[in-house]
Design a protein around this motif. Structure first.
Motif, PDB file in Angstrom:
ATOM      1  N   ASP A 183       0.828  -1.211   0.000  1.00 43.18           N
ATOM      2  CA  ASP A 183       0.000   0.000   0.000  1.00 43.18           C
ATOM      3  C   ASP A 183       0.862   1.262   0.000  1.00 43.18           C
ATOM      4  OD1 ASP A 183      -2.320  -1.449  -0.089  1.00 43.18           O
ATOM      5  OD2 ASP A 183      -2.780  -1.248   2.045  1.00 43.18           O
ATOM      6  N   ALA A 184       2.023   1.195   0.653  1.00 44.09           N
ATOM      7  CA  ALA A 184       2.921   2.353   0.644  1.00 44.09           C
ATOM      8  C   ALA A 184       3.382   2.667  -0.775  1.00 44.09           C
ATOM      9  CB  ALA A 184       4.123   2.084   1.546  1.00 44.09           C
ATOM     10  N   VAL A 185       3.707   1.641  -1.545  1.00 45.85           N
ATOM     11  CA  VAL A 185       4.101   1.851  -2.942  1.00 45.85           C
ATOM     12  C   VAL A 185       2.932   2.438  -3.733  1.00 45.85           C
ATOM     13  CG1 VAL A 185       4.846   0.699  -5.072  1.00 45.85           C
ATOM     14  CG2 VAL A 185       5.849   0.042  -2.879  1.00 45.85           C
ATOM     15  N   ARG A 186       1.745   1.940  -3.480  1.00 47.38           N
ATOM     16  CA  ARG A 186       0.565   2.459  -4.175  1.00 47.38           C
ATOM     17  C   ARG A 186       0.406   3.958  -3.948  1.00 47.38           C
ATOM     18  NH1 ARG A 186      -3.514  -2.396  -2.237  1.00 47.38           N
ATOM     19  NH2 ARG A 186      -3.656  -3.525  -4.219  1.00 47.38           N
ATOM     20  N   GLY A 220      15.011   4.168   4.794  1.00 51.91           N
ATOM     21  CA  GLY A 220      16.262   3.633   4.282  1.00 51.91           C
ATOM     22  C   GLY A 220      16.477   2.163   4.576  1.00 51.91           C
ATOM     23  N   GLN A 221      15.603   1.580   5.379  1.00 50.88           N
ATOM     24  CA  GLN A 221      15.788   0.177   5.762  1.00 50.88           C
ATOM     25  C   GLN A 221      15.452  -0.774   4.616  1.00 50.88           C
ATOM     26  OE1 GLN A 221      13.823  -0.829   9.417  1.00 50.88           O
ATOM     27  NE2 GLN A 221      14.422  -2.990   9.336  1.00 50.88           N
ATOM     28  N   GLN A 254      10.519   8.378  -6.808  1.00 49.90           N
ATOM     29  CA  GLN A 254       9.296   8.462  -6.002  1.00 49.90           C
ATOM     30  C   GLN A 254       9.390   7.600  -4.746  1.00 49.90           C
ATOM     31  OE1 GLN A 254       5.893   7.688  -8.515  1.00 49.90           O
ATOM     32  NE2 GLN A 254       6.194   9.547  -9.708  1.00 49.90           N
ATOM     33  N   LEU A 255      10.040   6.434  -4.843  1.00 55.35           N
ATOM     34  CA  LEU A 255      10.170   5.597  -3.655  1.00 55.35           C
ATOM     35  C   LEU A 255      11.253   6.121  -2.716  1.00 55.35           C
ATOM     36  CD1 LEU A 255       9.609   1.959  -4.960  1.00 55.35           C
ATOM     37  CD2 LEU A 255       7.978   3.630  -4.064  1.00 55.35           C
ATOM     38  N   ILE A 277      12.436   4.417   0.634  1.00 54.99           N
ATOM     39  CA  ILE A 277      12.794   3.118   0.059  1.00 54.99           C
ATOM     40  C   ILE A 277      13.910   3.328  -0.955  1.00 54.99           C
ATOM     41  CG2 ILE A 277      12.022   1.189  -1.372  1.00 54.99           C
ATOM     42  CD1 ILE A 277       9.252   1.481  -0.181  1.00 54.99           C
ATOM     43  N   THR A 278      15.014   2.603  -0.801  1.00 53.87           N
ATOM     44  CA  THR A 278      16.149   2.733  -1.704  1.00 53.87           C
ATOM     45  C   THR A 278      16.022   1.725  -2.841  1.00 53.87           C
ATOM     46  OG1 THR A 278      17.575   3.445   0.110  1.00 53.87           O
ATOM     47  CG2 THR A 278      18.656   2.642  -1.902  1.00 53.87           C
TER      48      THR A 278
END
Length: 521
Positions: A307-310, A368-369, A389-390, A395-396
């Motif tokens: 859902d975070a990616v969405r 960053g995890q 965007q991530l 998010i790396t």
């Protein structure tokens, strides 16, 4: 089955053999200057007995000319020059007669009989009959290198009822078959030529509007009008010269000088084409790009990460940076106004990076995890947008190019990738390809969203002309969009440029139809 080479963004990089294409370009320049090409060199004659020539530069030059091997991606538009199918689609996306003049289901909906047009032949003289159609379907289902077998799982067997009746026996009630067996999935080759599939693959023999007279693999094909095509009276183009476009930057100049009079166009070239006085037009289509997630692998086995990616996906940024204003943001594989488009799902997961960060915290991840490899087959600016965007939500992403990407993707071994398709004439086929447990575009197989299978079964059981068909179909789309395996981001159009001497083309979604098209002075 569709592959990443059918992504609209791949149009810029899929060029065939560039050197060979440049040679073909030079050859066409010389032919345009010679007396033998007549008015065709300037765009065609259109009347008075003058020969007319379509000179098409394509970024989707087929690798395979056996339609069973070629699949149903963007190259089907080119294979439709020498091949025809049982049905085709009209401007509304409805199935209409092609080689079959009519069809009828049995009372239970698990058998359909196609009635072929009489007295038709393939370009090698072989009759277009029920046995030839059975051969085409059987090859598509069983040939070792078929790209179509996964599209035909509803077909149990095919029998013939006399010379002109093809009886298709189904594994289930399925009223989608007239849409399925069109030129995207079942372009029909001569069974005599198909007896040697390897030879057919570079020497196409069909019953379409044109006949191949010369083929240089990956570079050039020359065709002439097929006088025995069932609708030949409405084909007004005498010859076709098709070349693999050497580079997008040369297409506009080639159109200006008359080397080409029709070409696939990258959105980045549309402004230059318009400035050159060319006719730039958008052919309606079903292109849709997505971010593919594998929920069977960490971290996407956590629904909150999905859902975070969405919520982190800013669809408008893809449109602005990749389509030069010609594309549209989308969260589903169908365009607004199409019968399968679900209005109720239009605002699912709007762009909200703050909410995305919150979801990652709730999932137990610090900024960053999460570190991900985004595996793609070639350089793609869409990957950089996803990466950016991530990164904004912690998010790396590391972009990794794997030229053999298709093997792990279709084996469902990747965790994170990008994909895009040209869609299908059957909306059910599009939905099952993306969301079904065996769907080739479902990176999370055998996962499927809850209720999807039942919703699809109901669509199959509903005749295409039933009053409630749109509502039943949209409910299936709604069920599919609950999938955690895909995040749709943008659609890019089928964009073309042509000489104004070429008349308007029929606005059949995703198809290039030369019926009625003329080339004037």
């Amino acid at each position: 089955m569709t592959s990443a080479q059918h992504l609209p963004s791949a149009r810029r990089t899929r060029r065939g053999a560039v050197l060979g294409a440049l040679v073909a370009l030079a050859a066409l320049v010389l032919s345009a200057c010679g007396s033998g090409s007549g008015t065709a060199a300037a765009g065609g004659g259109g009347g008075g007995g003058k020969s007319t020539t379509l000179k098409w530069a394509s970024s989707f030059f087929p690798t395979h000319w056996d339609p069973v091997v070629g699949g149903s991606g963007a190259q089907f538009r080119i294979l439709a020059l020498p091949y025809a199918a049982l049905t085709k689609t009209d401007a509304k996306g409805n199935a209409v007669p092609d080689l079959a003049q009519s069809w009828v289901y049995n009372g239970t909906g698990d058998e359909i009989t196609f009635h072929l047009r009489p007295n038709l032949t393939f370009s090698d003289g072989t009759p277009v009959n029920a046995a030839a159609v059975k051969n085409a379907i059987d090859r598509a289902k069983t040939q070792k290198n078929s790209a179509l077998f996964g599209d035909l799982t509803s077909i149990k067997s095919v029998t013939t009822g006399g010379d002109l009746d093809v009886v298709v026996h189904l594994t289930q009630v399925d009223h989608q078959i007239p849409l399925l067996l069109g030129e995207r999935v079942l372009q029909i080759a001569s069974p005599k030529a198909a007896a040697d599939p390897a030879k057919l693959d570079q020497n196409p023999v069909g019953a379409g509007p044109f006949i191949v007279t010369q083929l240089i693999p990956g570079t050039k094909v020359v065709l002439k009008k097929n006088p025995n095509y069932w609708d030949a009276k409405n084909i007004h183009i005498d010859n076709v010269q098709l070349v693999s476009a050497p580079d997008v930057s040369t297409v506009v100049s080639g159109l200006q000088t008359g080397v080409y009079n029709f070409a696939d166009l990258a959105p980045s070239q549309a402004k230059a084409a318009k400035a050159a006085g060319l006719d730039v037009f958008v052919q309606p289509g079903f292109n849709a790009s997505n971010i593919s997630l594998n929920i069977n692998k960490a971290p996407f086995d956590n629904p909150k990460v999905v859902d975070a990616v969405r919520y982190a996906t800013n669809r408008q940024e893809f449109v602005d940076k990749l389509t030069f204003g010609y594309g549209k943001p989308t969260n589903q594989p169908f365009p607004p106004g199409y019968v399968a488009y679900d209005e109720k799902s239009a605002n699912l997961y709007p762009y909200d990076p703050a909410k995305a960060k919150q979801l990652l915290e709730q999932a137990g991840f610090k900024s960053g995890q999460i570190k991900l490899d985004l595996v793609i087959p070639k350089e793609d600016p869409a990957a950089e947008i996803v990466q950016s965007q991530l990164a904004a939500i912690g998010i790396t992403v590391t972009i990794k190019i794997n030229k053999n990407w298709a093997t792990p993707f279709f084996a469902k071994d990747l965790t994170f990738s990008l994909y895009g398709t040209t869609g299908r004439d059957s909306a059910v086929q599009t939905l099952t390809a993306h969301f079904g447990p065996d769907g080739p575009l479902n990176l999370s197989s055998p996962y499927e969203p809850e209720g999807f299978e039942a919703a699809i079964a109901k669509v199959r059981q509903t005749p295409l002309d039933a009053p409630d068909y749109p509502q039943v179909l949209q409910a299936a789309t709604r069920a599919g969009l609950q999938s955690k395996a895909l995040v749709f981001d943008y659609s890019s159009p089928n964009l073309f440029a042509k000489s104004k001497a070429i008349s308007a083309l029929p606005a059949n979604p995703a198809h290039i139809d030369w019926t009625g098209v003329t080339i004037g002075d």
